[in-house]
Design a protein around this motif. Structure first.
Motif, short mmCIF file in Angstrom:
data_model
loop_
_atom_site.label_atom_id
_atom_site.label_comp_id
_atom_site.label_asym_id
_atom_site.label_seq_id
_atom_site.Cartn_x
_atom_site.Cartn_y
_atom_site.Cartn_z
N ASP A 121 -14.70 0.82 0.79
CA ASP A 121 -14.09 0.44 2.05
C ASP A 121 -13.05 -0.55 2.15
N PRO A 122 -12.08 -0.57 3.03
CA PRO A 122 -11.23 -1.45 3.43
C PRO A 122 -11.38 -2.83 3.97
N VAL A 123 -12.33 -4.01 3.19
CA VAL A 123 -12.74 -5.06 2.90
C VAL A 123 -12.76 -4.74 1.25
N ALA A 124 -13.63 -4.07 0.14
CA ALA A 124 -13.47 -4.15 -0.79
C ALA A 124 -11.52 -3.74 -2.01
N LEU A 125 -11.00 -3.31 -0.50
CA LEU A 125 -9.73 -2.85 -1.24
C LEU A 125 -8.52 -3.79 -0.92
N GLY A 126 -8.88 -4.73 0.11
CA GLY A 126 -8.26 -5.76 0.55
C GLY A 126 -8.52 -6.60 -0.91
N ARG A 127 -9.17 -6.94 -1.37
CA ARG A 127 -10.82 -8.04 -2.11
C ARG A 127 -9.33 -7.34 -3.45
N ILE A 128 -9.60 -6.26 -4.19
CA ILE A 128 -9.44 -6.13 -5.34
C ILE A 128 -8.05 -6.19 -6.21
N ALA A 129 -7.15 -6.04 -4.85
CA ALA A 129 -5.49 -6.39 -5.38
C ALA A 129 -4.76 -7.99 -4.64
N ASP A 130 -5.64 -8.88 -4.76
CA ASP A 130 -6.06 -10.19 -4.05
C ASP A 130 -4.33 -11.08 -4.90
N TYR A 131 -3.02 -10.48 -5.27
CA TYR A 131 -2.06 -10.64 -5.57
C TYR A 131 -1.57 -12.57 -4.83
N ALA A 132 -1.43 -11.79 -4.41
CA ALA A 132 -0.71 -12.92 -2.86
C ALA A 132 -1.57 -14.41 -2.37
N LYS A 133 -2.84 -14.12 -2.56
CA LYS A 133 -3.74 -15.74 -2.47
C LYS A 133 -3.33 -15.62 -3.88
N SER A 134 -3.31 -15.87 -4.98
CA SER A 134 -3.57 -16.01 -6.23
C SER A 134 -2.11 -17.45 -6.41
N SER A 135 -3.15 -18.10 -7.42
CA SER A 135 -2.34 -19.19 -7.04
C SER A 135 -0.93 -19.42 -7.94
N ALA A 136 -0.94 -18.20 -8.78
CA ALA A 136 0.16 -18.04 -9.92
C ALA A 136 0.97 -17.39 -8.69
N TRP A 137 0.68 -16.52 -7.81
CA TRP A 137 1.38 -15.69 -6.77
C TRP A 137 2.37 -17.00 -6.14
N GLN A 138 1.07 -17.80 -5.47
CA GLN A 138 2.25 -18.76 -4.23
C GLN A 138 3.10 -19.39 -5.59
N ALA A 139 2.68 -20.66 -7.03
CA ALA A 139 3.80 -20.98 -7.33
C ALA A 139 4.93 -20.16 -7.77
N GLN A 140 4.60 -19.15 -7.86
CA GLN A 140 5.71 -17.95 -8.41
C GLN A 140 6.87 -18.06 -7.26
N PHE A 141 5.86 -17.52 -6.17
CA PHE A 141 6.94 -17.43 -4.93
C PHE A 141 7.41 -18.36 -4.09
N GLY A 142 6.65 -19.99 -4.21
CA GLY A 142 6.75 -20.36 -3.92
C GLY A 142 8.17 -21.34 -4.66
N GLY A 143 8.04 -20.26 -5.63
CA GLY A 143 9.20 -21.68 -6.36
C GLY A 143 10.58 -20.70 -6.31
N ILE A 144 10.69 -19.31 -5.92
CA ILE A 144 11.61 -18.75 -5.67
C ILE A 144 12.92 -19.63 -5.70
N PRO A 145 13.10 -20.91 -4.15
CA PRO A 145 14.12 -21.74 -3.28
C PRO A 145 14.68 -22.06 -5.10
N ARG A 146 13.48 -23.00 -5.39
CA ARG A 146 14.21 -23.49 -6.72
C ARG A 146 14.88 -22.81 -7.95
N SER A 147 14.09 -22.03 -8.35
CA SER A 147 15.05 -21.36 -9.26
C SER A 147 16.16 -20.20 -8.91
N VAL A 148 16.34 -20.17 -7.64
CA VAL A 148 17.24 -19.80 -7.58
C VAL A 148 18.88 -20.25 -7.28
N ILE A 149 18.30 -21.59 -6.53
CA ILE A 149 19.67 -22.41 -6.40
C ILE A 149 19.57 -22.91 -7.84
N ASP A 150 18.59 -23.16 -9.08
CA ASP A 150 18.75 -23.66 -10.18
C ASP A 150 20.06 -22.54 -10.81
#
Ligand SMILES: [Zn+2]
Length: 333
Positions: A121-150
């Motif tokens: 079911d779609p709810v399960a599908l939404g849960r299984i690959a929830d990378y965008a909600k992971s703290s690692a994704w947020q740290a890496q993604f939010g860190g894009i401007p910083r790392s690009v500027i660096d």
């Protein structure tokens, strides 16, 4: 099977253009905004002035710093935009993972199996690959401007250190500010999409273990396919195991219906059947020489690493890493 895989790639591209493509064009617009353009123009003028005085552009130069600040602000806006579409991109990819797994299974079955297929079911599908909600994704993604500027800053410093003309450095910076962020966004979003797809495909396989027996890893085979993916193409994997790949990788697992066989040309056989000129161009000269002389096998090129967002990933190893200092003798002949 090629038909289904081509259709899959086309569908992935369509989804990508729809969501991530919008982010990329927003990014380009931000980088061409009056704020960034004016900062670039000011840097040009400053570089001209410095060149006239015979002085170098240094990292603490206020005009240079103002330009980096303008690029940083533009990138932050693009990241906020991207955050809004990542979840949709992920959900779409997961749905495609289930649909394509069914199509591929029907192909190996030689008949329609829709009636016995369990769609998660779609709810399960939404849960299984929830990378965008992971703290690692947020740290890496939010860190894009910083790392690009660096990264942009480091390149500028390298230009300064090598005594380059300030005008040439200013020109380089303009190109970097255009290309590096687009590259970052592309890689992150594409990998999010493809990994979500694979995670959902593995999940769909498990839901259908009553009719499936195993899966076969298949690589898109062209001149850009890396040696690790060529080596692993044709590998037999248990059901429900996610096909691990590198960033931007396009390998998929093809499910096989119980009692059926899927005969694929393995990556090894495909490669060994190519004309030598093409083998050499795919491998690169050093790798090719070592391979020809039996110093390495294709499997030796398969490397593993751990990514903080996507977990286990695969990458091609450089010859130096496989053979150490012995690698040197295979280059340059
Ligand atoms: Zn690869």
């Amino acid at each position: 099977m090629p038909g289904v895989l081509d259709a899959l790639n086309a569908a992935l591209d369509r989804q990508y253009d729809k969501s991530a493509g919008a982010v990329l064009s927003a990014l380009r617009q931000e980088l061409r905004s009056p704020a960034v353009r004016n900062a670039m123009r000011a840097l040009d003028a400053e570089a001209q002035r410095l060149a006239g005085l015979g002085q170098p552009l240094i990292p603490s130069n206020p005009v240079y710093r103002a330009m980096l600040g303008a690029v940083d602000a533009a990138l932050r806006k693009a990241v906020a935009h991207a955050e809004a579409v990542t979840y949709a991109l992920q959900l779409d990819a997961a749905a495609l993972g289930n649909a394509t797994t069914l199509q591929l299974a029907q192909l190996t079955a030689g008949q329609a199996i829709t009636t016995v297929w369990n769609s998660p079911d779609p709810v399960a599908l939404g849960r299984i690959a929830d990378y965008a909600k992971s703290s690692a994704w947020q740290a890496q993604f939010g860190g894009i401007p910083r790392s690009v500027i660096d990264q942009i800053g480091r390149k500028a410093l390298a230009g300064v250190a090598s005594g380059r003309n300030p005008l040439a450095i200013a020109e380089d910076l303009r190109k970097l500010a255009d290309n590096i962020p687009a590259h970052f966004f592309n890689t992150m979003m594409t990998t999010l999409q493809l990994t979500s797809y694979r995670e959902a495909a593995a999940f769909a396989q498990l839901q259908n273990a009553h009719i499936l027996s195993h899966q076969v890893r298949v690589a898109a085979r062209d001149d850009r396919t890396c040696l690790a993916c060529i080596a692993l193409s044709g590998e037999i994997l248990p059901l429900g195991v996610r096909v691990d790949d590198h960033h931007n990788g396009r390998c998929v697992g093809v499910p096989v219906v119980q009692g059926r066989e899927l005969s694929v040309v393995t990556g090894q056989d495909w490669f060994n059947g190519l004309p030598t000129a093409r083998q050499r161009s795919i491998m690169g000269v050093g790798n090719y020489n070592a391979y020809q002389q039996g110093a390495v096998t294709l499997n030796d090129f398969v490397g593993e690493y751990h990514d903080s967002v996507f977990g286990r990933m695969i990458r091609p190893l450089p010859l130096m890493q496989i053979l150490g200092s012995n690698a040197r003798q295979y280059y340059g002949r």
